[in-house]
Write an enzyme that holds these catalytic residues in place. Structure first.
Site, PDB file in Angstrom:
ATOM      1  N   SER A  55      50.022  58.995  17.003  1.00 42.85           N
ATOM      2  CA  SER A  55      51.294  58.418  17.647  1.00 42.85           C
ATOM      3  C   SER A  55      51.511  57.116  16.563  1.00 42.85           C
ATOM      4  O   SER A  55      49.930  56.740  16.172  1.00 42.85           O
ATOM      5  CB  SER A  55      51.078  57.873  18.676  1.00 42.85           C
ATOM      6  OG  SER A  55      51.782  57.061  19.366  1.00 42.85           O
ATOM      7  N   TYR A  71      46.435  53.898  25.266  1.00 41.91           N
ATOM      8  CA  TYR A  71      46.845  54.517  24.769  1.00 41.91           C
ATOM      9  C   TYR A  71      47.352  54.604  23.374  1.00 41.91           C
ATOM     10  O   TYR A  71      46.836  54.985  22.444  1.00 41.91           O
ATOM     11  CB  TYR A  71      48.468  54.460  25.405  1.00 41.91           C
ATOM     12  CG  TYR A  71      49.270  56.124  24.881  1.00 41.91           C
ATOM     13  CD1 TYR A  71      49.113  57.141  24.744  1.00 41.91           C
ATOM     14  CD2 TYR A  71      50.400  55.870  23.594  1.00 41.91           C
ATOM     15  CE1 TYR A  71      49.933  58.541  24.024  1.00 41.91           C
ATOM     16  CE2 TYR A  71      50.972  56.199  22.980  1.00 41.91           C
ATOM     17  CZ  TYR A  71      50.579  57.931  23.273  1.00 41.91           C
ATOM     18  OH  TYR A  71      51.009  59.127  22.818  1.00 41.91           O
TER      19      TYR A  71
HETATM   20  P1  NAP Z   1      54.469  66.520  27.386  1.00 45.52           P
HETATM   21  O1  NAP Z   1      55.304  66.966  26.841  1.00 45.52           O
HETATM   22  O2  NAP Z   1      53.793  65.780  28.188  1.00 45.52           O
HETATM   23  O3  NAP Z   1      52.674  67.378  27.196  1.00 45.52           O
HETATM   24  C1  NAP Z   1      51.343  67.110  27.382  1.00 45.52           C
HETATM   25  C2  NAP Z   1      51.337  68.141  27.317  1.00 45.52           C
HETATM   26  O4  NAP Z   1      49.314  68.026  26.610  1.00 45.52           O
HETATM   27  C3  NAP Z   1      50.712  69.576  28.348  1.00 45.52           C
HETATM   28  O5  NAP Z   1      50.856  70.962  27.698  1.00 45.52           O
HETATM   29  C4  NAP Z   1      49.048  69.205  29.056  1.00 45.52           C
HETATM   30  O6  NAP Z   1      49.295  70.291  29.673  1.00 45.52           O
HETATM   31  C5  NAP Z   1      48.745  68.585  27.539  1.00 45.52           C
HETATM   32  N1  NAP Z   1      47.482  67.933  28.401  1.00 45.52           N
HETATM   33  C6  NAP Z   1      47.240  66.623  29.083  1.00 45.52           C
HETATM   34  N2  NAP Z   1      46.154  66.841  29.325  1.00 45.52           N
HETATM   35  C7  NAP Z   1      46.040  67.828  29.339  1.00 45.52           C
HETATM   36  C8  NAP Z   1      43.458  68.244  29.407  1.00 45.52           C
HETATM   37  N3  NAP Z   1      42.918  67.297  30.159  1.00 45.52           N
HETATM   38  N4  NAP Z   1      43.689  69.092  29.012  1.00 45.52           N
HETATM   39  C9  NAP Z   1      44.984  69.462  28.320  1.00 45.52           C
HETATM   40  N5  NAP Z   1      45.874  69.662  28.302  1.00 45.52           N
HETATM   41  C10 NAP Z   1      46.214  68.046  28.505  1.00 45.52           C
HETATM   42  O7  NAP Z   1      53.955  65.132  25.990  1.00 45.52           O
HETATM   43  P2  NAP Z   1      53.929  65.743  24.516  1.00 45.52           P
HETATM   44  O8  NAP Z   1      55.683  64.200  24.213  1.00 45.52           O
HETATM   45  O9  NAP Z   1      54.293  66.982  24.255  1.00 45.52           O
HETATM   46  O10 NAP Z   1      52.731  64.622  23.513  1.00 45.52           O
HETATM   47  C11 NAP Z   1      51.619  66.066  22.932  1.00 45.52           C
HETATM   48  C12 NAP Z   1      51.401  65.135  22.228  1.00 45.52           C
HETATM   49  O11 NAP Z   1      51.857  64.357  20.966  1.00 45.52           O
HETATM   50  C13 NAP Z   1      50.444  63.890  22.808  1.00 45.52           C
HETATM   51  O12 NAP Z   1      49.074  63.502  22.815  1.00 45.52           O
HETATM   52  C14 NAP Z   1      51.098  62.668  23.281  1.00 45.52           C
HETATM   53  O13 NAP Z   1      50.705  61.551  23.457  1.00 45.52           O
HETATM   54  C15 NAP Z   1      51.901  62.953  21.435  1.00 45.52           C
HETATM   55  N6  NAP Z   1      52.596  62.588  20.804  1.00 45.52           N
HETATM   56  C16 NAP Z   1      53.583  61.966  21.559  1.00 45.52           C
HETATM   57  C17 NAP Z   1      54.614  61.496  21.273  1.00 45.52           C
HETATM   58  C18 NAP Z   1      56.268  61.735  22.396  1.00 45.52           C
HETATM   59  O14 NAP Z   1      56.850  60.521  22.085  1.00 45.52           O
HETATM   60  N7  NAP Z   1      57.064  62.620  22.840  1.00 45.52           N
HETATM   61  C19 NAP Z   1      54.848  60.577  20.300  1.00 45.52           C
HETATM   62  C20 NAP Z   1      54.155  60.133  19.747  1.00 45.52           C
HETATM   63  C21 NAP Z   1      53.439  60.685  20.145  1.00 45.52           C
HETATM   64  P3  NAP Z   1      49.192  70.377  31.729  1.00 45.52           P
HETATM   65  O15 NAP Z   1      50.215  69.722  31.589  1.00 45.52           O
HETATM   66  O16 NAP Z   1      48.904  72.343  31.652  1.00 45.52           O
HETATM   67  O17 NAP Z   1      48.018  69.548  32.069  1.00 45.52           O
END
Ligand code: NAP
Length: 242
Positions: free
Chosen positions: A138, A151
């Site tokens: 991130s 985080y």
């Molecule tokens: P999201 O929509 O909240 O989805 C998170 C995903 O992670 C879900 O599929 C969830 O699966 C899975 N997950 C969470 N805990 C888990 C665990 N213990 N074991 C297995 N799976 C788990 O988040 P996103 O925005 O797509 O984020 C994806 C990645 O990108 C993350 O690492 C986040 O930190 C990073 N990121 C996101 C952003 C942003 O702005 N969105 C920015 C920078 C970085 P379940 O629902 O099945 O539990």
């Protein structure tokens, strides 16, 4: 075609990575934890279009479950070519409100999972003398986020792991990189109201919030690339420029 594991593939960025990699012809395992319904829906919708993926439930914050996920992959396939450590959680909290449970949950889910997954997958890559690991970190690991200390620490840790493993595994032709997204439109940001979103757009040189597909394009390039390792590539519309 290459074999790919995507952790946290049931929603958001991970879902987009799974769908597009599978449509490109990669063999994909979608890992999920809580969102079984969504994982099955993705699998069924792809199947209707003649595209087949595997889904596997594992809480990747737990070493024992990581082991089961990787065992499942190695039973299906002879090798794992690409590991995408994408599963993650975020919590907005003031420093003084963060409990030991909060610390453990965020560090275990974001950072330890990346470490455990790499430990389990790398032997297969070493055997093949080829591999690609992509850690979705991130911008906040790079510059720090207010009210998201743990985080930010977890994501900075992922980037440090990326650099360390790139040096250790490069001689074995295993590339390790981070993609550090800016603000991307997913459930993770569903708590950000429209006014704040507009402010973020105003502060972003490209004038928009990112989409999961923007991260997929970088993932696809990194998988196909042969000379990039140890890098933190930030896909953020210019919101953070180092
Ligand atoms: P999201 O929509 O909240 O989805 C998170 C995903 O992670 C879900 O599929 C969830 O699966 C899975 N997950 C969470 N805990 C888990 C665990 N213990 N074991 C297995 N799976 C788990 O988040 P996103 O925005 O797509 O984020 C994806 C990645 O990108 C993350 O690492 C986040 O930190 C990073 N990121 C996101 C952003 C942003 O702005 N969105 C920015 C920078 C970085 P379940 O629902 O099945 O539990």
């Amino acid at each position: 075609m290459k074999n790919v594991i995507v952790t946290g593939g049931s929603r958001g960025i991970g879902k987009c990575l799974v769908e597009n990699l599978a449509k490109e012809g990669y063999n994909v395992i979608l890992n999920y934890n809580k969102s079984e319904k969504s994982a099955r829906k993705i699998q069924n919708e792809l199947k209707e279009n003649g595209v087949f993926i595997e889904i596997f439930k594992a809480d990747v914050s737990k070493k024992a479950e990581v082991k089961k996920l990787v065992e499942f992959a190695l039973k299906k396939w002879e090798s794992i070519d690409v590991l995408i450590n994408n599963a993650g959680i975020a919590k907005l909290q003031m420093l003084q409100d963060i409990t030991e449970e909060d610390w453990n949950e965020i560090i275990d889910t974001n950072l330890k999972s990346t470490f455990y997954m790499s430990q389990e997958v790398v032997p297969s890559m070493l055997h093949k003398k080829s591999g690609c690991i992509i850690n979705i970190s991130s911008i906040w690991g790079m510059v720090g986020a207010s009210c998201e200390a743990v985080y930010s620490i977890s994501k900075a840790g992922m980037d440090a792991l990326t650099k360390s493993l790139a040096k250790e595994l490069g001689p074995s032709n295993i590339r390790v990189n981070s993609i550090a997204p800016g603000v991307i439109d997913t459930d993770m940001n569903s708590n950000i109201d429209e006014k704040i979103k507009q402010e973020i757009k105003n502060e972003t040189p490209l004038g928009k919030i990112g989409r999961p597909i923007d991260i997929y394009k970088c993932v696809k390039w990194l998988i196909e690339d042969e000379f990039t390792t140890g890098q933190v590539i930030s896909v953020n519309g210019g919101y953070v420029i180092n």
